[in-house]
Write a protein that holds these residues in place. Structure first.
Motif, PDB file in Angstrom:
ATOM      1  N   LYS A 119      63.124  50.294  34.924  1.00 43.52           N
ATOM      2  CA  LYS A 119      64.166  49.273  34.741  1.00 43.52           C
ATOM      3  C   LYS A 119      63.072  48.088  34.456  1.00 43.52           C
ATOM      4  N   GLY A 120      62.293  48.713  33.901  1.00 40.12           N
ATOM      5  CA  GLY A 120      61.813  47.766  33.236  1.00 40.12           C
ATOM      6  C   GLY A 120      61.224  46.222  33.749  1.00 40.12           C
ATOM      7  N   ASN A 121      59.886  46.640  35.212  1.00 35.39           N
ATOM      8  CA  ASN A 121      58.593  45.752  35.405  1.00 35.39           C
ATOM      9  C   ASN A 121      57.499  45.934  34.541  1.00 35.39           C
ATOM     10  N   ILE A 122      56.909  44.937  34.898  1.00 31.27           N
ATOM     11  CA  ILE A 122      56.041  44.871  33.486  1.00 31.27           C
ATOM     12  C   ILE A 122      54.947  45.422  34.463  1.00 31.27           C
ATOM     13  N   ASN A 123      55.202  45.136  36.410  1.00 33.06           N
ATOM     14  CA  ASN A 123      53.793  45.846  36.948  1.00 33.06           C
ATOM     15  C   ASN A 123      54.253  46.643  38.039  1.00 33.06           C
ATOM     16  N   GLY A 124      54.790  47.853  37.522  1.00 34.12           N
ATOM     17  CA  GLY A 124      55.775  48.609  37.270  1.00 34.12           C
ATOM     18  C   GLY A 124      55.095  49.561  36.175  1.00 34.12           C
ATOM     19  N   MET A 125      54.881  49.427  34.910  1.00 34.08           N
ATOM     20  CA  MET A 125      54.805  50.172  34.203  1.00 34.08           C
ATOM     21  C   MET A 125      53.232  50.497  34.665  1.00 34.08           C
ATOM     22  N   ASP A 126      52.768  49.410  34.664  1.00 36.57           N
ATOM     23  CA  ASP A 126      51.134  49.081  34.147  1.00 36.57           C
ATOM     24  C   ASP A 126      50.734  49.869  35.853  1.00 36.57           C
ATOM     25  N   LEU A 127      50.934  49.510  36.772  1.00 29.32           N
ATOM     26  CA  LEU A 127      51.194  50.683  38.392  1.00 29.32           C
ATOM     27  C   LEU A 127      51.126  52.005  37.751  1.00 29.32           C
ATOM     28  N   LEU A 128      52.079  52.429  37.142  1.00 33.96           N
ATOM     29  CA  LEU A 128      52.727  54.075  36.955  1.00 33.96           C
ATOM     30  C   LEU A 128      51.475  54.701  36.433  1.00 33.96           C
ATOM     31  N   GLY A 129      51.422  54.100  35.266  1.00 33.33           N
ATOM     32  CA  GLY A 129      50.687  54.158  33.827  1.00 33.33           C
ATOM     33  C   GLY A 129      49.004  54.521  34.606  1.00 33.33           C
ATOM     34  N   TYR A 130      48.360  53.955  35.834  1.00 26.62           N
ATOM     35  CA  TYR A 130      47.306  53.618  36.417  1.00 26.62           C
ATOM     36  C   TYR A 130      47.310  54.505  36.862  1.00 26.62           C
ATOM     37  N   PHE A 131      48.463  55.263  37.725  1.00 25.10           N
ATOM     38  CA  PHE A 131      48.279  55.440  38.578  1.00 25.10           C
ATOM     39  C   PHE A 131      48.089  57.495  38.404  1.00 25.10           C
ATOM     40  N   TYR A 132      49.019  57.617  36.900  1.00 25.67           N
ATOM     41  CA  TYR A 132      48.564  58.420  36.134  1.00 25.67           C
ATOM     42  C   TYR A 132      47.486  58.608  35.886  1.00 25.67           C
ATOM     43  N   PHE A 133      46.621  57.872  35.042  1.00 26.08           N
ATOM     44  CA  PHE A 133      45.492  57.687  34.812  1.00 26.08           C
ATOM     45  C   PHE A 133      44.256  57.972  35.539  1.00 26.08           C
ATOM     46  N   THR A 134      43.924  57.539  36.918  1.00 22.26           N
ATOM     47  CA  THR A 134      43.284  57.937  38.068  1.00 22.26           C
ATOM     48  C   THR A 134      43.424  59.448  38.313  1.00 22.26           C
ATOM     49  N   ARG A 135      44.673  59.993  37.801  1.00 19.28           N
ATOM     50  CA  ARG A 135      44.924  61.192  37.944  1.00 19.28           C
ATOM     51  C   ARG A 135      44.378  62.568  37.072  1.00 19.28           C
ATOM     52  N   GLU A 136      43.904  61.507  36.213  1.00 21.06           N
ATOM     53  CA  GLU A 136      43.529  62.507  34.437  1.00 21.06           C
ATOM     54  C   GLU A 136      44.900  63.012  34.323  1.00 21.06           C
ATOM     55  N   LYS A 137      45.780  62.600  34.214  1.00 23.20           N
ATOM     56  CA  LYS A 137      46.934  62.786  33.840  1.00 23.20           C
ATOM     57  C   LYS A 137      47.419  61.448  32.637  1.00 23.20           C
ATOM     58  N   TYR A 138      46.766  61.637  31.390  1.00 22.22           N
ATOM     59  CA  TYR A 138      46.320  61.204  30.687  1.00 22.22           C
ATOM     60  C   TYR A 138      47.940  60.758  29.932  1.00 22.22           C
ATOM     61  N   LYS A 139      48.264  62.049  29.490  1.00 20.35           N
ATOM     62  CA  LYS A 139      49.215  62.114  28.755  1.00 20.35           C
ATOM     63  C   LYS A 139      51.209  61.502  29.075  1.00 20.35           C
ATOM     64  N   GLU A 140      50.839  61.060  30.646  1.00 19.68           N
ATOM     65  CA  GLU A 140      51.466  60.470  31.327  1.00 19.68           C
ATOM     66  C   GLU A 140      51.518  59.071  31.264  1.00 19.68           C
ATOM     67  N   ALA A 141      50.154  58.721  31.171  1.00 19.91           N
ATOM     68  CA  ALA A 141      49.799  57.811  31.701  1.00 19.91           C
ATOM     69  C   ALA A 141      49.911  56.768  30.804  1.00 19.91           C
ATOM     70  N   LEU A 142      49.296  56.916  29.037  1.00 19.63           N
ATOM     71  CA  LEU A 142      49.671  56.838  27.762  1.00 19.63           C
ATOM     72  C   LEU A 142      51.288  55.724  27.284  1.00 19.63           C
ATOM     73  N   PRO A 143      52.405  56.330  28.081  1.00 17.72           N
ATOM     74  CA  PRO A 143      53.164  55.594  27.142  1.00 17.72           C
ATOM     75  C   PRO A 143      53.406  54.460  28.453  1.00 17.72           C
ATOM     76  N   TRP A 144      53.737  54.921  29.404  1.00 16.58           N
ATOM     77  CA  TRP A 144      53.848  53.438  30.296  1.00 16.58           C
ATOM     78  C   TRP A 144      52.394  52.366  30.026  1.00 16.58           C
ATOM     79  N   LEU A 145      51.096  52.479  30.116  1.00 17.09           N
ATOM     80  CA  LEU A 145      49.970  51.592  29.779  1.00 17.09           C
ATOM     81  C   LEU A 145      50.522  51.056  28.299  1.00 17.09           C
ATOM     82  N   LYS A 146      51.155  51.417  27.384  1.00 18.87           N
ATOM     83  CA  LYS A 146      51.102  51.330  25.892  1.00 18.87           C
ATOM     84  C   LYS A 146      52.561  49.675  26.248  1.00 18.87           C
ATOM     85  N   LYS A 147      53.614  50.614  27.416  1.00 16.73           N
ATOM     86  CA  LYS A 147      54.645  49.333  27.743  1.00 16.73           C
ATOM     87  C   LYS A 147      54.371  48.483  28.531  1.00 16.73           C
ATOM     88  N   ALA A 148      53.288  48.822  29.241  1.00 19.77           N
ATOM     89  CA  ALA A 148      52.691  47.452  29.621  1.00 19.77           C
ATOM     90  C   ALA A 148      51.653  46.244  29.053  1.00 19.77           C
TER      91      ALA A 148
END
Length: 200
Positions: A119-148
């Motif tokens: 829904k476009g929440n910047i903190n949501g994008m960041d936290l979702l990206g970091y959620f995937y990042f810490t679980r080494e799901k880097y391909k899922e993390a990348l687009p959300w971190l980029k959006k944030a």
């Protein structure tokens, strides 16, 4: 046709007025919170929340979560976050997700972060990206971190720097790009980025 137009205008006006119910009380509550007048804040935010104003619900939940002028009350906080979410409040989605994550309810946390991010929440994008990042799901993390990062979110900028420095997720290592992200994150006050630049 004219009568139908009048009815539609009336309904839209009523909807607009109804959606603002509780706003005045919310503003009074926030003013009291800023002065740390917790009794007044609680009074006004309760009225706002009970009138169905999403931001009032979210602020009331925050007071319960953080024990502002009271003992912490997570069940009550979660109740009001959920009510605010039902009204579409994306900040409430993020806050509830953090509570779930801190309670090791990771699937529920992911759902909340994803819902807010989509829904476009910047903190949501960041936290979702970091959620995937810490679980080494880097391909899922990348687009959300980029959006944030496109919205200058400091922690997202820092984690993108890490991804390019170390080549996480199969990304081609690019130290120049990593440094750019670190510098930008540091300029936004990210402590990890500031420390990282000092080690170069």
């Amino acid at each position: 046709m004219k009568r139908l137009t009048i009815i539609i205008i009336f309904m839209l006006s009523f909807s607009s007025v109804y959606s603002q119910l509780g706003k005045t009380e919310y503003l009074k509550g926030e003013a009291a919170r800023n002065k740390e007048n917790w009794i007044e804040a609680l009074k006004w935010l309760k009225i706002s929340a009970e009138k169905g104003y999403p931001k009032g619900m979210n602020s009331l939940a925050y007071m319960y979560e953080n024990g502002e002028g009271m003992d912490q009350n997570y069940p009550e906080a979660m109740k009001w976050y959920r009510k605010s979410i039902q009204k579409g409040n994306t900040d409430a989605m993020v806050s509830l997700g953090i509570i779930y994550q801190n309670s090791d309810l990771y699937e529920e946390a992911e759902n909340c972060f994803k819902m807010s991010a989509e829904k476009g929440n910047i903190n949501g994008m960041d936290l979702l990206g970091y959620f995937y990042f810490t679980r080494e799901k880097y391909k899922e993390a990348l687009p959300w971190l980029k959006k944030a990062a496109e919205k200058d979110q400091p922690t997202a900028l820092y984690h993108l720097g890490e991804m390019y420095e170390y080549g996480y997720g199969g990304i081609q290592i690019d130290e120049t790009k990593a440094l750019e992200y670190y510098k930008k994150a540091a300029s936004k006050g990210d402590e990890n980025a500031i420390k990282r630049l000092k080690t170069n």
